[in-house]
Design an enzyme around this catalytic site. Structure first.
Site, PDB file in Angstrom:
ATOM      1  N   GLY A 114       0.907  -1.228  -0.109  1.00 22.34           N
ATOM      2  CA  GLY A 114       0.067   0.027   0.020  1.00 22.34           C
ATOM      3  C   GLY A 114       0.841   1.102   0.141  1.00 22.34           C
ATOM      4  CB  CYS A 115       3.632   2.217   2.193  1.00 23.87           C
ATOM      5  SG  CYS A 115       2.724   2.354   3.683  1.00 23.87           S
TER       6      CYS A 115
END
Length: 162
Positions: A91-92
């Protein structure tokens, strides 16, 4: 171990304008409820004082990390600080960091002088992530809060035995 309740720890800090990669304010998108069972800080807002905490900045070619006092680094500047749960996480790496990389021109147009990414990874991992993601080339500074000192000082850490 530390786990985080929020994905973005801070939006824009210091002197002014709110940044939003889209038309919605980050402060609105990531605002937490006014009360929590975990007794965490409400949120960090534009103009809030950032505590004097020493973070680490990784160096190229595995050089010794450099101590960086976050309060000294940002003193008198308009900055965007964001924190992520972990470097190299899906996600990051696919969403959070790229949104700040592509928003650098917009941030600069709003007077933001510096963008800083913070995570609890060590300084070597943060340097590698910045270098391989293109974030460092975009001008983002990657700082390690390996012991979650900044997160704790801001009241944003959730202690866990996991």
């Amino acid at each position: 171990m530390i786990s985080f309740r929020v994905i973005l720890l801070l939006s824009i800090l210091a002197l002014g304008a709110t940044f939003s990669p889209s038309s919605t304010s980050l402060a609105t998108v990531f605002q937490r409820p006014s009360t929590t069972a975990l007794n965490m800080a409400e949120e960090v807002k534009v103009g809030d004082k950032i505590p004097s905490v020493v973070l680490k900045e990784g160096q190229a070619d595995y050089g010794a990390p450099v101590d960086v006092n976050i309060a000294d680094l940002i003193a008198g500047k308009k900055v965007a600080i964001f924190a992520v749960p972990g470097a190299f996480t899906p996600g990051c790496s696919k969403s959070h960091l790229p949104s700040f990389i592509t928003a650098q021109d917009e941030l600069k147009a709003k007077g933001v002088e510096m963008t800083i990414c913070v995570a609890t990874n060590d300084a070597f991992v943060m340097e590698a992530w910045g270098r391989t993601s293109g974030g460092s080339d975009a001008g983002i500074i990657f700082l390690s809060d390996a012991n979650a000192e900044l997160s704790r000082a801001l009241g944003l850490a959730i202690e866990s035995d996991v």
